[in-house]
Scaffold this motif. Structure first.
Motif, PDB file in Angstrom:
ATOM      1  N   ASP A   1       0.855  -1.185   0.000  1.00 37.00           N
ATOM      2  CA  ASP A   1       0.000   0.000   0.000  1.00 37.00           C
ATOM      3  C   ASP A   1       0.892   1.236   0.000  1.00 37.00           C
ATOM      4  OD1 ASP A   1      -2.041   2.069   0.762  1.00 37.00           O
ATOM      5  OD2 ASP A   1      -3.296   0.282   1.074  1.00 37.00           O
ATOM      6  N   ALA A   2       0.366   2.332  -0.559  1.00 33.02           N
ATOM      7  CA  ALA A   2       1.111   3.603  -0.571  1.00 33.02           C
ATOM      8  C   ALA A   2       0.838   4.436   0.667  1.00 33.02           C
ATOM      9  CB  ALA A   2       0.752   4.406  -1.825  1.00 33.02           C
TER      10      ALA A   2
ATOM     11  N   LEU B   1       3.443   6.039  -4.556  1.00 28.51           N
ATOM     12  CA  LEU B   1       3.045   6.072  -5.956  1.00 28.51           C
ATOM     13  C   LEU B   1       4.095   6.749  -6.822  1.00 28.51           C
ATOM     14  CD1 LEU B   1      -0.784   6.893  -5.744  1.00 28.51           C
ATOM     15  CD2 LEU B   1       0.381   4.684  -5.692  1.00 28.51           C
TER      16      LEU B   1
ATOM     17  N   SER C   1      -7.437  -1.371  -3.109  1.00 27.94           N
ATOM     18  CA  SER C   1      -7.080  -0.291  -2.177  1.00 27.94           C
ATOM     19  C   SER C   1      -8.249   0.655  -1.905  1.00 27.94           C
ATOM     20  CB  SER C   1      -5.913   0.516  -2.736  1.00 27.94           C
ATOM     21  OG  SER C   1      -6.329   1.365  -3.796  1.00 27.94           O
TER      22      SER C   1
ATOM     23  N   SER D   1      -8.829   3.204  -3.427  1.00 26.79           N
ATOM     24  CA  SER D   1      -8.374   4.513  -3.886  1.00 26.79           C
ATOM     25  C   SER D   1      -8.224   4.423  -5.403  1.00 26.79           C
ATOM     26  CB  SER D   1      -7.025   4.865  -3.244  1.00 26.79           C
ATOM     27  OG  SER D   1      -6.351   5.856  -3.999  1.00 26.79           O
TER      28      SER D   1
ATOM     29  N   GLN E   1      -4.570   4.918  -6.536  1.00 25.93           N
ATOM     30  CA  GLN E   1      -3.742   3.752  -6.215  1.00 25.93           C
ATOM     31  C   GLN E   1      -4.087   2.570  -7.110  1.00 25.93           C
ATOM     32  OE1 GLN E   1      -1.908   2.181  -2.762  1.00 25.93           O
ATOM     33  NE2 GLN E   1      -3.207   3.446  -1.431  1.00 25.93           N
TER      34      GLN E   1
ATOM     35  N   HIS F   1      -2.733   2.905 -10.530  1.00 21.17           N
ATOM     36  CA  HIS F   1      -1.271   2.772 -10.518  1.00 21.17           C
ATOM     37  C   HIS F   1      -0.867   1.303 -10.439  1.00 21.17           C
ATOM     38  CE1 HIS F   1       2.905   3.831  -9.523  1.00 21.17           C
ATOM     39  NE2 HIS F   1       2.830   2.915  -8.564  1.00 21.17           N
ATOM     40  N   TRP F   2      -1.453   0.566  -9.478  1.00 16.30           N
ATOM     41  CA  TRP F   2      -1.078  -0.832  -9.311  1.00 16.30           C
ATOM     42  C   TRP F   2      -1.575  -1.689 -10.465  1.00 16.30           C
ATOM     43  CZ3 TRP F   2       2.541   0.041  -6.316  1.00 16.30           C
ATOM     44  CH2 TRP F   2       2.419   0.732  -5.100  1.00 16.30           C
TER      45      TRP F   2
END
Length: 382
Positions: free
Chosen positions: A240-241, A262, A281, A283, A286, A289-290
């Motif tokens: 997780d960020a 991130l 997440s 989000s 996020q 991004h992932w």
């Protein structure tokens, strides 16, 4: 913790106490049975057992008799069947009736001696430690003089090294090509060979490493997913960020807990290769991004939590998303349709779909399946 982990821990504990044990291994199944070839149970001198080889029908009998059945130190095969010819009821018929699943199960019993190398345990430890597969061949029957070879073994370790337990060179030579081929086919199978005038039957096991699960998102709903996956013996990483979410105390059972921002967070490819990736997440930034990183790597499964429209929007914003290496492995919305909305039910739904995916199944109700529940192990005649 998986059955394999428990069995290996029990072996280590018995070794520190300088106690022998008997290992019971399902080596052949005809018809229907609860456990498949490769299932193992460890029996101590006092009769306590770790692991299972049936649905509870055979364990008691094996625990009572394993020691005297192996008193001459040679491995033996114990066979249980649902139907035995004859009119006189007896112990064997009672045991057969207890199976209740219309099948015959062949179980190899062998002593594990203190201070002596034991190839199956050695190999299983290497597979877990190195996170790479191995192949193990075990003779389970033989005609004539070849009957003395029951329990003889050869193996190829995760590093590609040939391992054997004093088996004759002629036997190892017969097995080598098929041991190597096991890494390609990734299946446990029965093989029958001719050794001069005699015949032998060999169980060739493909020993896969623990499945890997990478969870992007350290929310509350990730916690039961970690717990359930660890119960299956999977290797679990949580990423997780958000530093206030990704704390070790929130995921004490996870193998790795990683904080990746991130801006600089590039996921190591060795984490996701052949793994199941779950993105949850909650989000949007996020998740996108992932998801972009996961699609550009080599996982076996990618699951995106959330509505279909949300994931479609992410994919539209990720350059060339549909041509990325892992796009064909993407599942969205992920999970099986079992209803419910609690974190535990969601985790069950996700893990069930991932398991079905790895096993090449659709995740449908068994009553709708026309084929047998278990795929029969292939038999190859040489």
């Amino acid at each position: 913790m998986s059955d394999v982990d428990k069995l290996l821990d029990a072996l280590e504990e018995l070794a520190t106490q300088e106690q022998e044990a008997v290992l019971a291994t399902v080596v052949k199944v005809e018809g229907s049975a609860y456990r498949r070839p490769g299932a193992r149970m460890l029996i101590s001198q006092v009769g306590s057992a770790v692991g299972t080889v049936s649905g509870g029908c055979l364990e008691s009998d094996l625990a009572k008799k394993a020691w005297w059945l192996t008193e001459h130190t040679q491995p033996v095969i114990r066979t249980y069947s649902t139907g035995i010819p004859g009119d006189e009821p007896g112990e064997e018929e009672e045991l057969a009736f207890g199976l209740g699943c219309n099948g015959t199960v062949h179980i190899l019993l062998e002593r594990v001696r203190v201070g002596q190398p034991f190839l199956p345990a050695q190999l299983l430890r290497q597979v877990i430690r190195e996170q790479r597969p191995a192949a193990l061949a075990t003779v389970i029957s033989g005609t004539g003089e070849a009957a003395a070879l029951i329990g003889a073994r050869a193996a190829v370790s995760p590093s590609g090294t040939l391992l054997q337990n004093g088996s004759p060179a002629v036997l190892v030579g017969l097995l080598m090509d098929d041991l190597q081929a096991a890494f390609e086919y990734k299946k446990t199978a029965l093989h029958r060979y001719k050794m001069g005038a005699e015949q032998i039957e060999v169980l060739l096991e493909y020993l896969a490493p623990p499945r890997k699960l990478v969870i992007f998102g350290a929310g509350h709903d990730a916690q039961p997913l970690v717990a359930m996956a660890k119960q299956q013996g999977w290797q679990v990483t949580v990423i997780d960020a958000r530093s206030h979410f990704i704390r070790r105390e929130r995921f004490p059972n996870a193998d790795q807990v990683m904080h990746l921002s991130l801006e600089f967070g590039q996921v190591p490819s060795e984490l996701t290769t052949n793994a199941a990736v779950v993105i949850m997440s909650h989000s949007y930034l996020q998740d996108r991004h992932w998801l972009a990183q996961s699609l550009n790597q080599r996982p076996s499964y990618v699951g995106q939590l959330g509505p279909r429209s949300r994931t479609e929007r992410m994919l539209a914003e990720i350059p060339n998303s549909h041509s990325q290496p892992a796009f064909e492995q993407l599942h969205y919305p992920m999970g099986l349709d079992i209803g419910g909305d609690t974190p535990e039910v969601i985790a069950l739904s996700l893990l069930a779909e991932i398991t079905a995916h790895f096993n090449g199944r659709k995740g449908e109700m068994l009553k709708a399946r026309e084929a047998p529940i278990h795929d029969a192990e292939p038999v190859t005649q040489h």
